[in-house]
Scaffold this motif. Structure first.
Motif, PDB file in Angstrom:
ATOM      1  N   LYS A  38       0.814  -1.218   0.000  1.00 23.31           N
ATOM      2  CA  LYS A  38       0.000   0.000   0.000  1.00 23.31           C
ATOM      3  C   LYS A  38       0.851   1.274   0.000  1.00 23.31           C
ATOM      4  O   LYS A  38       0.393   2.328  -0.380  1.00 23.31           O
ATOM      5  CB  LYS A  38      -0.928   0.016   1.213  1.00 23.31           C
ATOM      6  N   LEU A  39       2.077   1.158   0.471  1.00 23.52           N
ATOM      7  CA  LEU A  39       2.922   2.351   0.559  1.00 23.52           C
ATOM      8  C   LEU A  39       3.559   2.718  -0.770  1.00 23.52           C
ATOM      9  O   LEU A  39       3.986   3.852  -0.962  1.00 23.52           O
ATOM     10  CB  LEU A  39       4.023   2.140   1.606  1.00 23.52           C
ATOM     11  N   ILE A  40       3.634   1.746  -1.666  1.00 21.43           N
ATOM     12  CA  ILE A  40       4.369   2.016  -2.904  1.00 21.43           C
ATOM     13  C   ILE A  40       3.454   2.095  -4.132  1.00 21.43           C
ATOM     14  O   ILE A  40       3.929   2.239  -5.243  1.00 21.43           O
ATOM     15  CB  ILE A  40       5.458   0.937  -3.128  1.00 21.43           C
ATOM     16  N   THR A  41       2.132   1.984  -3.960  1.00 27.83           N
ATOM     17  CA  THR A  41       1.241   2.115  -5.112  1.00 27.83           C
ATOM     18  C   THR A  41       1.196   3.569  -5.568  1.00 27.83           C
ATOM     19  O   THR A  41       1.350   4.489  -4.774  1.00 27.83           O
ATOM     20  CB  THR A  41      -0.182   1.634  -4.769  1.00 27.83           C
ATOM     21  N   LYS A  42       0.961   3.747  -6.878  1.00 30.81           N
ATOM     22  CA  LYS A  42       0.925   5.090  -7.434  1.00 30.81           C
ATOM     23  C   LYS A  42      -0.209   5.901  -6.835  1.00 30.81           C
ATOM     24  O   LYS A  42      -0.081   7.104  -6.587  1.00 30.81           O
ATOM     25  CB  LYS A  42       0.783   4.989  -8.949  1.00 30.81           C
ATOM     26  N   LYS A  43      -1.350   5.290  -6.590  1.00 34.04           N
ATOM     27  CA  LYS A  43      -2.493   6.010  -6.039  1.00 34.04           C
ATOM     28  C   LYS A  43      -2.208   6.512  -4.643  1.00 34.04           C
ATOM     29  O   LYS A  43      -2.539   7.648  -4.282  1.00 34.04           O
ATOM     30  CB  LYS A  43      -3.725   5.105  -6.053  1.00 34.04           C
ATOM     31  N   GLU A  44      -1.598   5.705  -3.821  1.00 36.50           N
ATOM     32  CA  GLU A  44      -1.330   6.105  -2.440  1.00 36.50           C
ATOM     33  C   GLU A  44      -0.221   7.144  -2.355  1.00 36.50           C
ATOM     34  O   GLU A  44      -0.220   7.995  -1.466  1.00 36.50           O
ATOM     35  CB  GLU A  44      -0.945   4.874  -1.608  1.00 36.50           C
ATOM     36  N   ILE A  45       0.737   7.060  -3.284  1.00 35.48           N
ATOM     37  CA  ILE A  45       1.835   8.026  -3.232  1.00 35.48           C
ATOM     38  C   ILE A  45       1.317   9.446  -3.464  1.00 35.48           C
ATOM     39  O   ILE A  45       1.743  10.403  -2.824  1.00 35.48           O
ATOM     40  CB  ILE A  45       2.914   7.651  -4.275  1.00 35.48           C
ATOM     41  N   HIS A  46       0.359   9.626  -4.386  1.00 29.85           N
ATOM     42  CA  HIS A  46      -0.115  10.949  -4.758  1.00 29.85           C
ATOM     43  C   HIS A  46      -1.422  11.316  -4.068  1.00 29.85           C
ATOM     44  O   HIS A  46      -2.054  12.275  -4.451  1.00 29.85           O
ATOM     45  CB  HIS A  46      -0.300  11.011  -6.278  1.00 29.85           C
ATOM     46  N   GLN A  47      -1.850  10.535  -3.102  1.00 34.32           N
ATOM     47  CA  GLN A  47      -3.060  10.875  -2.357  1.00 34.32           C
ATOM     48  C   GLN A  47      -2.633  11.496  -1.034  1.00 34.32           C
ATOM     49  O   GLN A  47      -2.469  10.818  -0.031  1.00 34.32           O
ATOM     50  CB  GLN A  47      -3.916   9.622  -2.135  1.00 34.32           C
ATOM     51  N   ALA A  48      -2.441  12.824  -1.026  1.00 35.47           N
ATOM     52  CA  ALA A  48      -1.956  13.514   0.163  1.00 35.47           C
ATOM     53  C   ALA A  48      -3.110  13.814   1.102  1.00 35.47           C
ATOM     54  O   ALA A  48      -4.236  14.062   0.671  1.00 35.47           O
ATOM     55  CB  ALA A  48      -1.257  14.803  -0.243  1.00 35.47           C
ATOM     56  N   ARG A  49      -2.804  13.776   2.384  1.00 28.31           N
ATOM     57  CA  ARG A  49      -3.799  14.071   3.413  1.00 28.31           C
ATOM     58  C   ARG A  49      -3.176  14.920   4.501  1.00 28.31           C
ATOM     59  O   ARG A  49      -1.966  14.937   4.675  1.00 28.31           O
ATOM     60  CB  ARG A  49      -4.358  12.775   4.024  1.00 28.31           C
ATOM     61  N   LEU A  50      -4.071  15.592   5.257  1.00 24.01           N
ATOM     62  CA  LEU A  50      -3.637  16.340   6.427  1.00 24.01           C
ATOM     63  C   LEU A  50      -3.667  15.443   7.645  1.00 24.01           C
ATOM     64  O   LEU A  50      -4.376  14.417   7.673  1.00 24.01           O
ATOM     65  CB  LEU A  50      -4.548  17.559   6.649  1.00 24.01           C
ATOM     66  N   GLU A  51      -2.915  15.799   8.621  1.00 26.15           N
ATOM     67  CA  GLU A  51      -2.897  15.025   9.851  1.00 26.15           C
ATOM     68  C   GLU A  51      -3.956  15.559  10.810  1.00 26.15           C
ATOM     69  O   GLU A  51      -4.170  16.759  10.921  1.00 26.15           O
ATOM     70  CB  GLU A  51      -1.512  15.125  10.501  1.00 26.15           C
ATOM     71  N   CYS A  52      -4.609  14.645  11.485  1.00 32.96           N
ATOM     72  CA  CYS A  52      -5.603  15.043  12.485  1.00 32.96           C
ATOM     73  C   CYS A  52      -4.890  15.626  13.702  1.00 32.96           C
ATOM     74  O   CYS A  52      -3.804  15.182  14.087  1.00 32.96           O
ATOM     75  CB  CYS A  52      -6.443  13.829  12.904  1.00 32.96           C
ATOM     76  N   ASP A  53      -5.513  16.624  14.308  1.00 33.66           N
ATOM     77  CA  ASP A  53      -4.923  17.254  15.481  1.00 33.66           C
ATOM     78  C   ASP A  53      -5.692  16.839  16.733  1.00 33.66           C
ATOM     79  O   ASP A  53      -6.549  15.927  16.700  1.00 33.66           O
ATOM     80  CB  ASP A  53      -4.926  18.771  15.310  1.00 33.66           C
ATOM     81  N   GLU A  54      -5.390  17.459  17.860  1.00 36.52           N
ATOM     82  CA  GLU A  54      -6.021  17.115  19.131  1.00 36.52           C
ATOM     83  C   GLU A  54      -7.511  17.385  19.112  1.00 36.52           C
ATOM     84  O   GLU A  54      -8.294  16.647  19.728  1.00 36.52           O
ATOM     85  CB  GLU A  54      -5.356  17.918  20.256  1.00 36.52           C
ATOM     86  N   GLU A  55      -7.930  18.429  18.413  1.00 35.96           N
ATOM     87  CA  GLU A  55      -9.357  18.729  18.367  1.00 35.96           C
ATOM     88  C   GLU A  55     -10.108  17.653  17.606  1.00 35.96           C
ATOM     89  O   GLU A  55     -11.260  17.336  17.952  1.00 35.96           O
ATOM     90  CB  GLU A  55      -9.562  20.093  17.707  1.00 35.96           C
ATOM     91  N   CYS A  56      -9.477  17.069  16.580  1.00 33.49           N
ATOM     92  CA  CYS A  56     -10.103  15.953  15.879  1.00 33.49           C
ATOM     93  C   CYS A  56     -10.278  14.770  16.829  1.00 33.49           C
ATOM     94  O   CYS A  56     -11.319  14.094  16.824  1.00 33.49           O
ATOM     95  CB  CYS A  56      -9.265  15.553  14.675  1.00 33.49           C
ATOM     96  N   SER A  57      -9.267  14.490  17.636  1.00 37.86           N
ATOM     97  CA  SER A  57      -9.366  13.386  18.600  1.00 37.86           C
ATOM     98  C   SER A  57     -10.461  13.654  19.623  1.00 37.86           C
ATOM     99  O   SER A  57     -11.233  12.759  19.977  1.00 37.86           O
ATOM    100  CB  SER A  57      -8.016  13.194  19.299  1.00 37.86           C
ATOM    101  N   ALA A  58     -10.572  14.903  20.086  1.00 35.55           N
ATOM    102  CA  ALA A  58     -11.627  15.229  21.046  1.00 35.55           C
ATOM    103  C   ALA A  58     -12.994  15.057  20.429  1.00 35.55           C
ATOM    104  O   ALA A  58     -13.939  14.553  21.069  1.00 35.55           O
ATOM    105  CB  ALA A  58     -11.433  16.665  21.536  1.00 35.55           C
ATOM    106  N   LEU A  59     -13.148  15.462  19.157  1.00 37.07           N
ATOM    107  CA  LEU A  59     -14.424  15.295  18.482  1.00 37.07           C
ATOM    108  C   LEU A  59     -14.772  13.820  18.331  1.00 37.07           C
ATOM    109  O   LEU A  59     -15.934  13.424  18.509  1.00 37.07           O
ATOM    110  CB  LEU A  59     -14.354  15.983  17.110  1.00 37.07           C
ATOM    111  N   GLU A  60     -13.787  12.983  18.044  1.00 39.21           N
ATOM    112  CA  GLU A  60     -14.038  11.541  17.904  1.00 39.21           C
ATOM    113  C   GLU A  60     -14.467  10.935  19.233  1.00 39.21           C
ATOM    114  O   GLU A  60     -15.376  10.081  19.292  1.00 39.21           O
ATOM    115  CB  GLU A  60     -12.772  10.864  17.366  1.00 39.21           C
ATOM    116  N   ARG A  61     -13.837  11.391  20.313  1.00 34.86           N
ATOM    117  CA  ARG A  61     -14.227  10.856  21.624  1.00 34.86           C
ATOM    118  C   ARG A  61     -15.660  11.255  21.975  1.00 34.86           C
ATOM    119  O   ARG A  61     -16.425  10.457  22.526  1.00 34.86           O
ATOM    120  CB  ARG A  61     -13.262  11.382  22.695  1.00 34.86           C
ATOM    121  N   ARG A  62     -16.052  12.459  21.654  1.00 39.62           N
ATOM    122  CA  ARG A  62     -17.412  12.904  21.946  1.00 39.62           C
ATOM    123  C   ARG A  62     -18.433  12.133  21.130  1.00 39.62           C
ATOM    124  O   ARG A  62     -19.519  11.799  21.630  1.00 39.62           O
ATOM    125  CB  ARG A  62     -17.539  14.403  21.675  1.00 39.62           C
ATOM    126  N   LYS A  63     -18.079  11.820  19.886  1.00 36.15           N
ATOM    127  CA  LYS A  63     -18.994  11.026  19.076  1.00 36.15           C
ATOM    128  C   LYS A  63     -19.177   9.631  19.665  1.00 36.15           C
ATOM    129  O   LYS A  63     -20.277   9.094  19.683  1.00 36.15           O
ATOM    130  CB  LYS A  63     -18.465  10.930  17.641  1.00 36.15           C
TER     131      LYS A  63
END
Length: 560
Positions: free
Chosen positions: A373-398
């Protein structure tokens, strides 16, 4: 010249019918000395011999002659310097200042050179710049003495007839009417109207009320009358004609119009075969420079975005960084950010390299790792942002909401409003105009309620034109309410349109104006100032120290 009666002298008068005068040298006629200053009677008393015949010399008085000479000037006349004598005065030994004919320049000459009146003047080299009587030409004569400056040239201007020219001397004003005439009949083009001779030169053909009988290019009805001009007026009959690009058949087009544009894009395929002409309906070739400069639409092999380089169909796409803008989000979808594709790809490669290094470390410790999965062309060019602490807090509340079976309407854990945080810049802008912010919040709340209760999944509201600061407040508040905001038009009529989407737009639990009002109410009141009288001189040093130790409160320092 005839001999006088004396037989010794000749008559010096012009030829005349009367008998000649007696000899002017006769003793009875000569009364003075040659210079005319002393009578002969005085000279005879002094012992001078008397004259008996005309041949006897006239006695001289011995004084300076003093007769005026032809040289000199009006202010200073030269006189003869010899003693009283008979005959002509000798040449003058002095010099005279003479002027040119126009009196512009002077020069000094010896009087011996002035033998006649013609020698007393000369011509300078100055040209006359005065206008002649015609008002068109300059005199341009050398040493001019003319006062009227008549023009000797022929006028030569065209007369009103347009066929002949004025033959009079150059003059002011309009030329006279052409005197020539024709003795042929003058008719209109069709011959219905006639002017009989003599016909003054320049007379226009007579007007005719008959319909023009000439041969026309089209077969439409003729509405103009017979005329003397070579070309007929353009045909104004309304007909149907195709536009220049053959896009549509236009109606009610005057017959004389040839190049008609429908206003639609040309859309003709360019020689490159990839692009279409973007010019509006036009005449002639689509490409002015014969080279297509539109951006290349071939998809990139790595990211799938178009190449966007200038059209290069005959050569492969150049290797350049992709400038397309993409939206990145974290795994939970809370964080969103717009980035350039090339920058996002390089960021993901760095993250993937770090992840690959950690996986290799696990492999060295003996663990099995799936690296496909780390070396496929699709995964290499599929950039994402990293979740921060507020994302973790929102997940816990859900998760807590799901564990306690709490519905979405109650929302006791403040799941929806966890991301509804007012930024410091938004608060600072809102403090400048609280009434404006309050009106905007009311409009957004009404828009969100209308889209949640209505049948349509989207609903928009257009705000009136406003300045840049107010538009920025609307854009920031739209993010808090989950609205889509777009600015339209140009200054000074630039406005903002917000759109509410069902399921995405929601009102925050507290409004921005409510938050600012609570902050204002929570501030402590200002201290009461202590008034000290000038007569109070018993303050101790202890009281001064207490006053110095009291902290200074800044009530305008608001920290969010």
């Amino acid at each position: 010249m005839w001999d006088l009666k004396c037989g010794n002298h000749m008559c010096s008068q012009v030829c005349h019918p009367q008998p000649c005068q007696p000899c002017p040298r006769l003793p009875q006629l000569v009364r003075c000395c040659p210079c005319g200053q002393t009578p002969l009677s005085q000279l005879l008393e002094l012992g001078s011999s008397s004259r008996k015949t005309c041949m006897d010399p006239v006695p001289s008085c011995g004084k300076v002659c003093g007769k005026p000479l032809p040289c000199g000037s009006l202010d200073f006349i030269h006189t003869c310097e010899k003693l009283c004598h008979e005959g002509d005065c000798g040449p003058c030994s002095r010099t005279s200042v003479i002027s040119c004919r126009c009196s512009f320049r002077t020069k000094e000459l010896p009087c011996t050179n002035l033998k006649s009146e013609a020698d007393a003047t000369f011509m300078c080299d100055k040209r006359c710049n005065k206008k002649r009587l015609c008002g068109r030409h300059k005199c341009n004569e050398i040493c001019c003495v003319d006062k009227e400056h008549k023009c000797p040239l022929i006028c030569g201007r065209k007369l009103r007839c347009g066929l002949h020219r004025c033959e009079e001397p150059c003059h002011r004003g309009n030329c006279q009417t052409c005197w020539q005439a024709s003795f042929d009949e003058l008719t209109c083009h069709c011959g219905a109207s006639v002017i009989y001779p003599p016909v003054p030169c320049g007379t226009r053909p007579p007007e005719c009320t008959q319909t023009c009988a000439r041969v026309h290019e089209c077969d439409h009805p003729v509405y103009h009358s017979c005329h003397s001009e070579d070309k007929c007026p353009p045909c104004t009959f309304l007909t149907q004609k195709w536009c220049m690009g053959k896009h549509e058949l236009r109606s009610n087009i005057p017959c004389h119009l040839v190049d008609i544009s429908c206003g639609l894009p040309c859309s003709a395929t360019l020689p490159c075969g990839m692009h279409r002409c973007q010019r509006l309906c036009h005449k002639g070739e689509c490409l002015v420079d014969e080279v297509c400069k539109q951006p290349c639409t071939i998809s990139r092999a790595d990211c799938g975005h178009p190449c966007m380089a200038p059209c290069h169909l005959s050569s492969p796409c150049p290797v350049t960084a992709c400038k397309a803008k993409i939206e990145l989000q974290c795994e939970c979808g809370r964080r969103k950010e717009i980035m350039i594709c090339s920058e996002a790809s390089s960021t993901y490669r760095r993250i993937a390299a770090i992840s690959m290094a950690s996986k290799i470390t696990d492999m060295q410790l003996g663990d099995s790792v799936e690296i496909s999965k780390l070396i496929t062309k699709k995964e290499i060019h599929q950039a994402r942002l990293e979740c921060d602490e507020e994302c973790s807090a929102l997940e816990r509340r859900k998760r807590l909401a799901e564990a306690f079976h709490i519905s979405d309407d109650s929302d006791p854990f403040n799941v929806r409003s966890s991301g509804s945080k007012f930024s410091d810049s938004l608060k600072e802008d809102a403090r400048k105009d609280l009434k404006f912010v309050s009106d905007i919040e009311k409009e957004m709340e009404a828009l969100v309620e209308a889209v949640n209760k209505g049948k349509n999944s989207k609903k928009s509201h257009c705000f009136p034109p406003m300045n840049r600061d107010h538009r920025r407040i609307i854009h920031d508040l739209a993010q808090v309410y989950g609205l889509e905001s777009v600015s339209y038009d140009s200054e000074p009529k630039r406005n903002v349109v917000v759109t509410a989407v069902r399921g995405k737009s929601i009102c925050p639990p507290t409004t921005l104006t409510g938050v600012l009002e609570k902050e204002i109410q929570s501030r402590p009141p200002p201290p009461i100032p202590h008034h000290r009288h000038q007569t109070d001189k018993n303050l101790g040093s202890s009281n001064l120290q207490k006053i110095a130790k009291e902290p200074v409160i800044d009530y305008f320092d608001v920290q969010d």
